[in-house]
Design a protein around this motif. Structure first.
Motif, PDB file in Angstrom:
ATOM      1  N   LEU A 203       0.828  -1.202   0.000  1.00 51.79           N
ATOM      2  CA  LEU A 203       0.000   0.000   0.000  1.00 51.79           C
ATOM      3  C   LEU A 203       0.867   1.258   0.000  1.00 51.79           C
ATOM      4  CD1 LEU A 203      -2.808   1.294   0.189  1.00 51.79           C
ATOM      5  CD2 LEU A 203      -2.662   1.080   2.690  1.00 51.79           C
ATOM      6  N   ASP A 204       2.041   1.182   0.655  1.00 52.06           N
ATOM      7  CA  ASP A 204       2.938   2.343   0.669  1.00 52.06           C
ATOM      8  C   ASP A 204       3.367   2.722  -0.741  1.00 52.06           C
ATOM      9  OD1 ASP A 204       2.803   2.568   3.381  1.00 52.06           O
ATOM     10  OD2 ASP A 204       4.622   1.416   3.777  1.00 52.06           O
ATOM     11  N   ILE A 206       1.646   2.207  -3.495  1.00 50.53           N
ATOM     12  CA  ILE A 206       0.482   2.822  -4.137  1.00 50.53           C
ATOM     13  C   ILE A 206       0.355   4.283  -3.712  1.00 50.53           C
ATOM     14  CG2 ILE A 206      -2.030   2.717  -4.365  1.00 50.53           C
ATOM     15  CD1 ILE A 206      -0.652   0.394  -5.711  1.00 50.53           C
ATOM     16  N   LEU A 207       0.470   4.527  -2.403  1.00 49.45           N
ATOM     17  CA  LEU A 207       0.333   5.897  -1.897  1.00 49.45           C
ATOM     18  C   LEU A 207       1.455   6.797  -2.402  1.00 49.45           C
ATOM     19  CD1 LEU A 207      -0.769   5.209   1.798  1.00 49.45           C
ATOM     20  CD2 LEU A 207      -2.191   5.822  -0.155  1.00 49.45           C
ATOM     21  N   ALA A 208       2.662   6.227  -2.572  1.00 47.21           N
ATOM     22  CA  ALA A 208       3.781   7.031  -3.076  1.00 47.21           C
ATOM     23  C   ALA A 208       3.490   7.536  -4.484  1.00 47.21           C
ATOM     24  CB  ALA A 208       5.068   6.200  -3.063  1.00 47.21           C
ATOM     25  N   ILE A 209       2.872   6.691  -5.319  1.00 42.69           N
ATOM     26  CA  ILE A 209       2.511   7.116  -6.675  1.00 42.69           C
ATOM     27  C   ILE A 209       1.412   8.178  -6.615  1.00 42.69           C
ATOM     28  CG2 ILE A 209       1.521   6.355  -8.862  1.00 42.69           C
ATOM     29  CD1 ILE A 209       4.320   5.385  -8.486  1.00 42.69           C
ATOM     30  N   CYS A 210       0.399   7.931  -5.774  1.00 41.88           N
ATOM     31  CA  CYS A 210      -0.726   8.866  -5.693  1.00 41.88           C
ATOM     32  C   CYS A 210      -0.294  10.242  -5.210  1.00 41.88           C
ATOM     33  CB  CYS A 210      -1.802   8.308  -4.759  1.00 41.88           C
ATOM     34  SG  CYS A 210      -2.608   6.806  -5.378  1.00 41.88           S
ATOM     35  N   SER A 211       0.738  10.279  -4.346  1.00 43.20           N
ATOM     36  CA  SER A 211       1.153  11.562  -3.769  1.00 43.20           C
ATOM     37  C   SER A 211       1.709  12.518  -4.816  1.00 43.20           C
ATOM     38  CB  SER A 211       2.202  11.322  -2.672  1.00 43.20           C
ATOM     39  OG  SER A 211       3.364  10.735  -3.211  1.00 43.20           O
ATOM     40  N   PHE A 212       2.104  12.006  -5.998  1.00 41.10           N
ATOM     41  CA  PHE A 212       2.563  12.896  -7.062  1.00 41.10           C
ATOM     42  C   PHE A 212       1.416  13.730  -7.637  1.00 41.10           C
ATOM     43  CE2 PHE A 212       6.228   9.954  -7.463  1.00 41.10           C
ATOM     44  CZ  PHE A 212       7.227  10.890  -7.396  1.00 41.10           C
ATOM     45  N   VAL A 213       0.175  13.203  -7.515  1.00 43.76           N
ATOM     46  CA  VAL A 213      -0.960  13.833  -8.185  1.00 43.76           C
ATOM     47  C   VAL A 213      -1.926  14.481  -7.199  1.00 43.76           C
ATOM     48  CG1 VAL A 213      -2.883  13.404  -9.787  1.00 43.76           C
ATOM     49  CG2 VAL A 213      -0.745  12.155 -10.053  1.00 43.76           C
TER      50      VAL A 213
END
Length: 729
Positions: A203-204, A206-213
């Motif tokens: 999950l970390d 996934i969240l790392a990718i989402c934090s770019f957007v």
């Protein structure tokens, strides 16, 4: 809007380099016999973070190495494999390969593919009994290369309910998450989008990718049991047919589009029965459990259901990393108070403050001529300006100051590798790593310290058998320390080895034609090792023996305004001490006058000033004059002769003698008058004019005039040439 993640490359490069340095530090410090679980988790996180970043930016060569490395580290931290010295060697070699690959991407430097292949084979050999899934090379969203399909059957299913976003942003996020797994895009009644990701990543990630957007806190995240292989294939077929690969909205009239499950999921009744969840729209729309509920249920495990093993496994992993994750969060919170600023901007700020200091000195000098009774308030304001300017100057100069740990952290690996190569055992101990030094000096001190550390290991520390025979411990000790002393920093390299061999040094010096005698003091004998081409090594190796190194050390240290001193006792070890000014940009100086010229003497070299009596001045035929100071005769350096200046006084008894000390030697500098003491901004004379013997730099005085800064070491060395001619003749 579309996010161009290529703009974040430099951030990734910087962070990856820091992670690699942290990984090396942790590996060198880990106790192989009884490794701490926290250390193993920290080492794993460095590899995991680099892999995640490399995958995001499409650096497949780095992600392939870290994928194997991560799997091996994960096995070790879970206790399924014991950590050995061979593992540590392999991990350090992998770190070197990753650094080479990182430099290849950042600087365009060559990458030795044979070395990369060798390290991968070595890691694979350790992982022979470890199931390491093949990592398919990936490309970031802004690349156009197609990626081969990868099966994510059995992976986590994570549902991301997005806030209101532009369609292009949703497409960009789905494309990035597609690098980690299968992504399905669906819509909620209020037009917000939902991304359903099936992946083996955490999950970390996934969240790392989402934090770019977007801000991950704005999402609603839930998790469900994985799809069975048959269901996964059906889901992929439905995704490709109905969802346009997860990038586009469904086309009108596509069969199955009206199906709320889009052909992906089991009937709601089956999911509720398997998961033991009551019908509740807030419990993940009937087929997902919120993560909080999963963790709560896992704490009271005992429900026999099909989803229980998956949920328990996910929670166990989360709990295992809970403590390290908290530490990471604390660290991230601490780092958020700092920013990255290029050194060019810092240098520009320092130059501007230097000009401000000069302007303030001009104002102060002109104000000193005013009547204090008539201009009391103005003079008071000038006094405040002086204090504030000095505080500003000290604050700005502190920006350039860096801890010595920046230098010290380079040596544990070098000491370990060199000691292993030479068959020696060395314990490396550092002290004062938090001591700060100017960045310009930090960069220039690395090479001299490298030579000194290598010499201590090669020449100083004995072989284990010889140490035991001498009554010492089998492992030698090498100390590297730094401390402040007045306006200088003292860096010492010490070892408890055999010490310097006086007889051997004298014999070698005589063999090379140097002027030596048996009556020389130990301090003078030790200085012989700094002679060019001097080496006592029996044979030339790739470590030492060529006679280059120590003379370079002294030359480089002297160029920085520093001094090298040696203390040694046979059988007990050697200490080499380096004294450096804290900064090269600003120094405290004493203004002296000779004729009409004003010079600056660095205050760190000044011991005292006096006016000698006539009877204390003695002439030495062909050697100039000496002056007697408290029973000690010191060479007299008449500055007016050195620089061919018409002085006010030619007799030392009429002028002033300033007693100086550098490199363990003293001398008396004969000048006309002392003007005062002040802090000056150092300007490089060589880059603006040319190198001048006896001058180390220049500064601008309060009256706007230029004053030269004297090179005390050069003046004392040239004091033997004090005939009537100038050193320029």
């Amino acid at each position: 809007m579309t996010i161009d993640i290529s703009q974040f490359f430099q951030v990734f490069f910087d962070e990856a380099e820091e992670l690699l340095a942290e990984k090396e530090r942790l590996l060198l410090a880990v106790d192989i016999a009884a490794p701490d679980a926290e250390d193993l988790n920290a080492i794993f996180r460095t590899a995991h973070s680099i892999k995640g970043g490399a995958s995001t930016f499409g650096l497949s060569d780095m992600s392939e190495v870290t994928h194997i490395l991560e799997s091996l580290l994960d096995r070790i931290r879970q206790g399924q494999m014991a950590l050995t010295a061979e593992h540590v060697d392999a991990f350090l070699a992998a770190k070197d390969i990753l650094k080479m690959q990182l430099d290849g991407h950042r600087l365009g430097s060559a990458v030795d593919q044979d070395a990369v292949a060798n390290v991968r084979m070595m890691l694979q050999s350790f992982s022979q009994d470890v199931p390491v899934a093949a990592l398919t090379p990936v490309a970031p969203a802004f690349h156009t290369a197609e990626k081969a399909a990868v099966s994510h059957a059995g992976g986590h299913r994570i549902r991301l309910e997005l806030p209101a976003m532009e369609p292009r942003e949703v497409e960009a996020l789905a494309a990035e998450l597609g690098l980690l797994g299968d992504v399905v895009v669906s819509a909620l009644p209020d037009a917000r989008k939902v991304l359903e990701v099936t992946t083996h990543e955490s999950l970390d990630d996934i969240l790392a990718i989402c934090s770019f957007v977007l801000n991950p806190d704005d999402m609603v995240i839930t998790q469900a049991p994985p799809l069975a292989p048959g269901e996964a294939e059906a889901a992929r077929a439905a995704q490709e047919k109905a969802q346009g690969y997860g990038f586009f909205d469904p086309l009108p009239g596509v069969p199955g589009a009206a199906d709320p499950g889009y052909g992906f999921f089991q009937p709601l009744e089956d999911i509720r029965a398997a998961a033991g969840v009551q019908s509740d729209a807030e419990q993940g729309y009937g087929f997902f459990q919120p993560l909080e509920q999963i963790r709560a249920d896992a704490a009271t495990a005992g429900n026999a259901s099909a989803a229980a093993p998956v949920v328990a496994s996910a929670v166990a992993e989360a709990e295992q990393e809970k403590k390290p994750a908290k530490k990471e969060g604390d660290k991230a919170g601490a780092e958020s108070s700092s920013i990255r600023v290029s050194i060019e901007k810092v240098d520009q700020l320092i130059n501007l403050v230097g000009e401000l200091v000069i302007t303030q000195a001009m104002i102060e000098q002109r104000a000193s001529a005013l009547d204090p009774m008539l201009h009391e308030k103005l003079l008071d304001s000038v006094s405040h300006l002086t204090r504030n300017t000095r505080d500003l100057q000290e604050a700005v100069m502190s920006i350039r100051m860096m801890p010595m740990d920046f230098v010290f952290s380079r040596f544990p690996r070098m000491v370990r590798d060199l000691a292993t190569k030479l068959g020696k055992k060395v314990d490396f101990i550092t002290n004062g790593a938090a001591t700060e030094l100017d960045k310009g000096l930090i960069e220039r001190i690395v090479d001299p310290l490298t030579h000194l550390v290598r010499n201590s290991i090669d020449h100083g520390v004995e072989m284990p058998a010889a140490r035991v025979a001498a009554g010492k411990t089998e492992a030698g000790r090498l100390f590297l320390s730094a401390s402040h002393q007045g306006g200088n920093i003292i860096i010492e390299v010490s070892d408890d080895g055999a010490g310097l061999n006086r007889e051997r040094i004298l014999a070698k010096a005589a063999q090379q034609g140097l002027d030596v005698s048996e009556t020389m003091s130990d301090a003078d004998v030790w200085q012989l090792i700094f002679a060019p081409g001097f080496s006592t090594a029996e044979a030339v190796t790739d470590v030492s023996g060529r006679g280059v190194g120590m003379d370079v050390v002294k030359r480089n240290i002297s160029a920085m305004g520093g001094v090298v001193d040696i203390r040694s006792a046979k059988g007990f070890g050697t200490t080499i001490s380096i004294s450096l000014p804290l900064t090269l940009a600003i120094l405290d100086g004493m203004s002296i006058r000779v004729g009409d010229e004003v010079y600056i003497l660095p205050l760190g070299f000044v011991i005292e000033s006096l006016q000698p009596a006539v009877e204390d001045i003695k002439d030495i035929s062909g050697k100039g004059q000496v002056v007697k100071v408290r029973g000690e005769y010191l060479p007299l350096i008449p500055l007016y002769q050195m620089f061919d200046i018409a002085p006010r006084f030619t007799s030392p008894s009429e002028g002033i003698c300033v007693i100086l000390e550098t490199e363990g030697r003293k001398a008396a500098l004969f000048v006309d008058d002392l003007v005062g003491q002040q802090q000056v901004v150092v300007k490089n004379l060589e880059s603006n004019y040319r190198k001048v013997v006896g001058i180390s730099g220049a500064t601008i005085l309060g009256d706007g005039g230029v004053s030269l800064i004297l090179d005390v070491a050069a003046l004392i060395r040239s004091s033997r040439q004090l005939a009537d001619e100038s050193i320029f003749s």
